[in-house]
Design a protein around this motif. Sequence first.
Motif, PDB file in Angstrom:
ATOM      1  N   ASP B  89       0.749  -1.370   0.244  1.00 50.52           N
ATOM      2  CA  ASP B  89      -0.044  -0.044  -0.064  1.00 50.52           C
ATOM      3  C   ASP B  89       0.846   1.109  -0.072  1.00 50.52           C
ATOM      4  O   ASP B  89       0.502   2.266  -0.626  1.00 50.52           O
ATOM      5  CB  ASP B  89      -0.889  -0.134   1.304  1.00 50.52           C
ATOM      6  CG  ASP B  89      -1.887  -1.199   1.051  1.00 50.52           C
ATOM      7  OD1 ASP B  89      -2.304  -1.337   0.067  1.00 50.52           O
ATOM      8  OD2 ASP B  89      -2.400  -1.431   2.042  1.00 50.52           O
ATOM      9  N   ARG B  93       1.876   4.202  -3.580  1.00 46.87           N
ATOM     10  CA  ARG B  93       1.600   5.470  -3.664  1.00 46.87           C
ATOM     11  C   ARG B  93       2.773   6.203  -4.645  1.00 46.87           C
ATOM     12  O   ARG B  93       2.602   7.419  -4.919  1.00 46.87           O
ATOM     13  CB  ARG B  93       1.594   6.174  -2.388  1.00 46.87           C
ATOM     14  CG  ARG B  93       0.510   5.925  -1.522  1.00 46.87           C
ATOM     15  CD  ARG B  93      -0.895   6.656  -1.850  1.00 46.87           C
ATOM     16  NE  ARG B  93      -0.764   7.932  -1.599  1.00 46.87           N
ATOM     17  CZ  ARG B  93      -1.336   8.325  -0.674  1.00 46.87           C
ATOM     18  NH1 ARG B  93      -2.071   7.562   0.421  1.00 46.87           N
ATOM     19  NH2 ARG B  93      -1.204   9.802  -0.483  1.00 46.87           N
ATOM     20  N   GLN B 177       7.192  11.184  -5.581  1.00 44.00           N
ATOM     21  CA  GLN B 177       6.163  11.393  -6.307  1.00 44.00           C
ATOM     22  C   GLN B 177       6.535  11.973  -7.724  1.00 44.00           C
ATOM     23  O   GLN B 177       7.458  12.654  -7.763  1.00 44.00           O
ATOM     24  CB  GLN B 177       5.177  12.461  -5.861  1.00 44.00           C
ATOM     25  CG  GLN B 177       4.733  12.147  -4.458  1.00 44.00           C
ATOM     26  CD  GLN B 177       3.610  10.878  -4.479  1.00 44.00           C
ATOM     27  OE1 GLN B 177       3.150  10.571  -5.311  1.00 44.00           O
ATOM     28  NE2 GLN B 177       3.306  10.820  -3.182  1.00 44.00           N
ATOM     29  N   GLN B 350      -1.148   9.651   5.515  1.00 44.90           N
ATOM     30  CA  GLN B 350      -2.087   8.811   6.182  1.00 44.90           C
ATOM     31  C   GLN B 350      -2.181   9.084   7.688  1.00 44.90           C
ATOM     32  O   GLN B 350      -3.329   8.710   8.296  1.00 44.90           O
ATOM     33  CB  GLN B 350      -1.809   7.431   5.799  1.00 44.90           C
ATOM     34  CG  GLN B 350      -1.916   7.271   4.405  1.00 44.90           C
ATOM     35  CD  GLN B 350      -1.297   5.710   4.173  1.00 44.90           C
ATOM     36  OE1 GLN B 350      -0.275   5.295   4.516  1.00 44.90           O
ATOM     37  NE2 GLN B 350      -2.135   5.029   3.469  1.00 44.90           N
TER      38      GLN B 350
END
Lengths: 66, 836
Positions: B89, B93, B177, B350
């Motif tokens: 998980d 991302r 990212q 998160q």
Amino acid sequence: MEVIWVLIPLSVLLMLLAVRAFVWAVRSRQFDDLDREASRILFEEPGSESARVDKESEHPRRGGHD
Amino acid sequence: MTTATSPAVDALAERDGCFHCGLPVPAGFDLEVTVGGRQHPVCCHGCQAAVAFIQDAGLDDFYRLRAAPTGTRPGEGVAADPSAFADADVAARFLHLDPAGRAHGDLALDGVGCAACAWVIEHGVKDLPGLQQARVDLANGRLSASWDANDATTAAVGLTRLMERINALGFDAVPAQPAEELVLHEQQRRRSLTAIGISGIGAMQVMMLAIADYAGLFSGMADDHRALIVWAQMVLTGVVVVWGAQPFFKGAWQTLQAGRMGIDVPVSLAIGLGWGVSTVVVLSGGIERGEHVYFDSVAMFTFFLLLGRHLEQSVRHRFARADARLDALLPAAVTRLAPDGDRTSVLPAQLQAGDVIEVPPGGIIAADGKVLEGTGEIDRAALTGESRPQDVGPGTTVPAGSRNGATRLQLEVTRPATNSALAAIPNLLARARAERPPVVHLADRVSGIIVAAVLFIAAVTAVVWSFIDPARVLPVTLATLMVTCPCAFALATPVTLTAATMRLRRLGILLVDPSALERAARLRHAYLDKTGTLTEPGQITCDPFDGADRQDCVDHAVALERDVPHPLAAALRRLPVSANVTFEALRVVPGSGVEGFKDGRRWRIGRPRWAASFENDATESATESDEGSIWLSVDGSPLARFRSAHGGADETLRTGATELLRALRDRGLDPAIVSGDVADRVRAAAGQLGIERWWADLDPGSKYALLAEADGGVLYLGDGLNDAPALGRAGVAVAMASACDFTRSAADAVVLDDRLAGVADLLDGAERTRRIIRQNLLWAISYNLLAMPLAVTGLIAPWAAAIGMSASSLLVLGNALRLLRRQETANAAGTVTAWK
């Protein structure tokens, strides 16, 4: 001087070709990293023929004190 | 293999530090590696393993060709623990799975600075199973890779393998990212390069043909030959105008649509008029009438303006890099503890209020929180520029973005990461940017009038001449348009700003936003950050107690503090050592110090009361007034006291601070200190510098508010993350080179060599630049005003108009280049500036 009737249109054509080539070069990312391409020639691909030969001679340029 | 190098060479290698990373080799650590037939010291097992790995992979050319050592120990840079990304998980991302069964991901690299680093990484990861492609983007310090992966789990495995391999090579990598800005910048760069290439090739061709044309003016040329040359010029310039000059036309259209006037408007008008008028001349048979064309001027004008704009854009892009985003200051993944003690790795985004997270020693704290377990220290340097660590224990609140000290902490998250004090800074900065009054260039203010005047005069001329002599309407109107063409006017500001940028670059100042030079005219105050800008941490001194040998104490202290990530320990490690000492059972005692054993004796360094057991009153009373210092002891008896130099003050004024203050006052600026530090220390620094106005205990928001309240323009000089919003609001914002990328991206200029006198150079440069811009604009407008009556009355010959226009532009260019001509006279102290 009649030759300029050929030469000048030819130079215009060549310039358009040069522009086309330049645009192609930019689009195919050849100008993205100018720092690395300059020194790429210094590096050997590991495992290539020339690299192996060089390894065997153990780089006489460096460590040559003994 | 025997080494027969001279002692001098060996001494050099010693001083150079670790062979792999270049950092100092800690005392008592004597590992060596053999590369190229010579022994070299390494600083840690990580570096030793990296050298061995690189040699085994046959990539040792790296050490021969690299520009510099990596500068970070493996695992100490932006590093993240690769196992944190084994979780599908979390990894998902950062990864993108394509339908062909491949995962694509970007990694931000640390320690990668030259082509050799890029090469060793690309080849070092090549043999990883399933790896399809890995390419290092050196300019942005990123690696883009893709590898075979059928689902999120295998993709995550590939990612951890890649990170582990990069660590093994002695570099640090953290998933990043995919950055939209980077892609956008790359596109912009390619577009502007294409435009420059086209205009450059075109302008040279046109110039060549134009020289033939000019030669024909003197030696005579057959009309049909001249026609051929002019037609060729027209076609080539057409390519330049339609393709190369597009950015100007687009820019002009956008500003006009927004109801504003910008420099793009007169530029577009000049290019459009030059080409349009010349084309009309050719098409209306002007060549037979012996009229002149201006294609060469148009092509060259376009080329030079594009070049200047490209340079400006490259500087801006370098500072608006994706790394400059605030996320880069937070860890990529954090360890969350479930109530039952389970550890999971999650992304900072998160985290929810109430979560319990664990921060490893030296780790970055990801969210604002409250300490639940553990005592130690945190370092808020990145946040505030404050170098003194802050003590924390159960119940203390800690801000996101600060670095943990030597102990493990458990925190309860009080605010989610997206809502932390740190996350508020970019919003404040955005608000500051929006509120800052836009610069109105002098040229922008007049360009509207110029454009209207040119069009109006041409129209009137055409109408009047249609009554006087209809046959001469076209030639006279074209000549009028050419004479009034605002070429020199459009050039005046951009070329001067480009020259000033280049000049300042040579003086060590990177100008990110050249328009700051014009804003510098309205400065009245100078707000200065204290910590890291005006002051720096003092040096450590060692005072041995009776009978102890000073050098011996230093050697032992350095060995004890070898791995402690504490600023005081770091300062201590800079002391010169004479011998390597090795301790056994070295351990860090949280909140107290470090303890180690040697030959059965217990050595301690740390807080006086902990390090020394007090047998006599003299030493005990000495500890009372000794809060800032640390003591070294053996078996409880004190040996030496280490403390910051300069009479107990733990910070000193930086070199050049006094001169900077004098320079600012000389230029009529009213200095003030704005600091996040405590009042006492700010007062001390202000007193030393003779500054009457100072504010202390400011948070980023109140620094920003102070700027908004100031009457008149403010020069802001700072280096902390907390300065970023204020920098965004200031009239002229200057960041020091030591600031983080994010802070630098908020500034108008960066002093690259951290030399405070650079600020004075910037102000003087701004003054000179404004003077030259004014001269240029004045000249351009007066030339147009003088020549216009002659053109309107039909008295000016077309060739004279062409020469006048070129001469006018050249004069403007030459005047701007005066900025570059000055000799370097700045001396080492930087008190004499090169502008005088």
